[in-house]
Scaffold this active site. Structure first.
Site: not given
Ligand code: BG6
Length: 515
Positions: A202-203, A265
């Protein structure tokens, strides 16, 4: 406007902070399935190179990209370009040449079992050439329908269970699309791998400021005594994006914001805010405490879903005089699509710490501002002995954990305005992450890849967490699916979402903090 008191971090302060010793991962091979996709070039390879730059990769290391397309050496050259462009790396960095020599490519059809014996032979050959043992990290950056067959084939070829060393498998979301499919996926993974070999990435958990939530809560003694229903009025979590679906309409049509952002997230952010202090910061106690929070979230029954959830879809809008299309006009989106691009939800966590403290979550695309933040709003003081100032007119104390793009922590408190009379005003004690120096090169994957290489699962979703999160999300999706929205599109692009999202929180006498 609130005054601001900056909390500066000096280099001396930093040198006082004890740093934990970093381990170098064992020599190994990282195999990226679906390597011809954007993620590999934009995030994974730049992140690996950043690890190389700070000396956190083993000397004997190889990266093998795997995908269907017949590619050869151009793959490594393309990855090098990605590292320079997306990793903000200087093209003349002397380490680039050697690093690129560690990258190779192997063409394979993910669902063709006959291709996997060849892959095994190739990995064994690379390992022998480069003096690498049997440590392997398989990264599945493919469409989710291939997860099960890739893992089954790795198992059949004996690649999932190491003779010696460590084998891990990283998988990207979506981890199922509802509770039943998530359980089925977990069963398929666990048929071949043990849970501690599985890294559900989960980034958001790779973001510095997200990891800082635990440091903030558990490395400071002053917050724990007030971190509960006696002092906290409510918690707000906002993940707002200004971007639309950016050419991902096909995927997004089957997802929507609840699946795309909230179930994964945002529930992770919520569990970090609400968890009990773990008995240690090892993977098991930390993940045990996080899953307890998700299990304590009361799933909404259908009548509550109508009251406590709001969904929205963006209409067209304007930014700098330029017209932005409505969601329904985006490529690969059905002209009468009912997919939600915005959602707001009010949840309760049924435990002693949080009983009666609502958690309001909202996320959406094409909102007014790109911002992710968590607001802990404290109760007002019980009595205000300052003449005519009415207690209800004062803004309460708020602690704002700013995740992105501003990264920091802000405490909004009251102070006396200078002057002969007692006038109160809001001031902010403000800590900004930029005080640590520039961090903008990181892709957010560095820490997660490093952890997967050393076998630390703390920052990854565990099977029970995924299922607990779907247990909360699935009833909402079911009700939304059975009652189509009547008012879509219901918010203008670049606004703060539908008016009903404001009503959701106003009904409780509260309001969103729109930064
Ligand atoms: C991803 C989603 O997991 O997270 C995207 O699939 C979203 O739709 C993105 O834009 C948002 O990530 P960050 O790091 O730009 O907030």
């Amino acid at each position: 406007m609130a005054a601001t008191v900056q909390m500066k971090v000096s280099p001396e302060d930093l040198s006082q902070v004890p740093q934990t010793g970093e381990r170098i991962p064992n020599p190994g091979i990282m195999v990226i399935f679906g390597a011809s996709g954007d993620l590999t070039k934009r995030k994974l390879l730049p992140a690996l190179f950043h690890l190389e730059q700070v000396g956190l990769l083993p000397k004997n290391f190889a990266i093998v990209g795997v995908a269907r397309r017949p590619l050869g050496d151009e793959f490594a050259a393309d990855m090098r370009e990605g590292i320079v462009e997306f990793g903000s790396v200087d093209n003349s960095d002397p380490r680039l040449e050697e690093f690129t020599s560690k990258i190779s490519y192997y063409a394979l059809s993910f669902d063709d079992p006959s291709h996997y014996a060849g892959l095994k032979t190739e990995l064994d050959r690379i390992a022998k050439d480069k003096g690498i043992g049997s440590d392997r990290l398989f990264y599945l950056a493919t469409a989710p329908e291939y997860f099960a067959s890739i893992i089954e084939n790795l198992g059949t070829q004996g690649m999932a269970q190491p003779e010696h060393g460590r084998v891990g498998v990283v998988i990207e979301k979506p981890f199922g699309h509802d509770l039943d499919s998530a359980k089925a996926l977990n069963r398929e993974l666990q048929a071949v791998l043990s849970e501690r070999q599985i890294y559900r990435i989960d980034h958001y958990l790779g973001k510095e400021t997200v990891q800082n939530i635990m440091a903030f809560r558990f490395a400071n003694g002053i917050f724990e005594p007030v971190w509960n229903r006696r002092y906290i009025d409510h918690v707000q979590l906002t993940v707002a994006e200004t971007l639309g679906v950016e050419g991902r309409g096909g995927y997004y049509e089957s997802a929507g914001v609840l699946r795309d952002m909230i179930q994964n997230h945002m529930f992770q952010l919520m569990s970090l805010v609400a968890m009990e202090p773990p008995s240690s910061f090892d993977a098991t106690p930390v993940r045990d405490e996080k899953v307890k929070v998700l299990n304590a979230v009361r799933p909404l029954v259908p009548e509550e879903i109508l009251q406590r959830t709001v969904r929205g879809q963006y209409d067209e809008g304007f930014v700098d005089g330029q017209k932005l299309p409505a969601y329904r006009a985006e490529p690969s989106v059905a002209p009468a699509s009912n997919t939600e691009t915005f959602a707001a939800i009010k949840l309760d966590v049924d435990n002693w710490r949080w009983a009666g403290v609502p958690f309001y979550l909202r996320s959406g695309k094409r909102l007014a501002k790109h911002v992710t933040e968590i607001v802990i709003e404290f109760r007002r003081p019980p009595l205000l002995a300052f003449g005519k100032i009415q207690i209800g007119t004062l803004e309460p104390n708020r602690l704002v954990l700013q995740i992105q793009p501003e990264e920091g922590i802000k405490m909004e408190i009251k102070a006396k305005r200078p002057g002969a009379t007692m006038q109160l005003t809001s001031v902010a004690l403000d800590f900004s992450y930029s005080d640590f120096g520039p961090t903008d090169k990181a892709t957010g994957y560095e820490r997660l890849l490093y952890d997967a290489m050393i076998g630390d699962t703390t920052l990854f979703h565990r099977a029970d967490m995924v299922e607990a999160a779907w247990r909360i999300a699935t009833p909402i999706l079911d009700v939304w699916g059975s009652i189509p929205p009547r008012d879509f599109p219901n918010y203008a692009a670049m606004s703060w979402g539908p008016a009903s999202a404001d009503d959701l929180i106003h009904r409780d006498g509260r309001h969103w903090r729109n930064p």
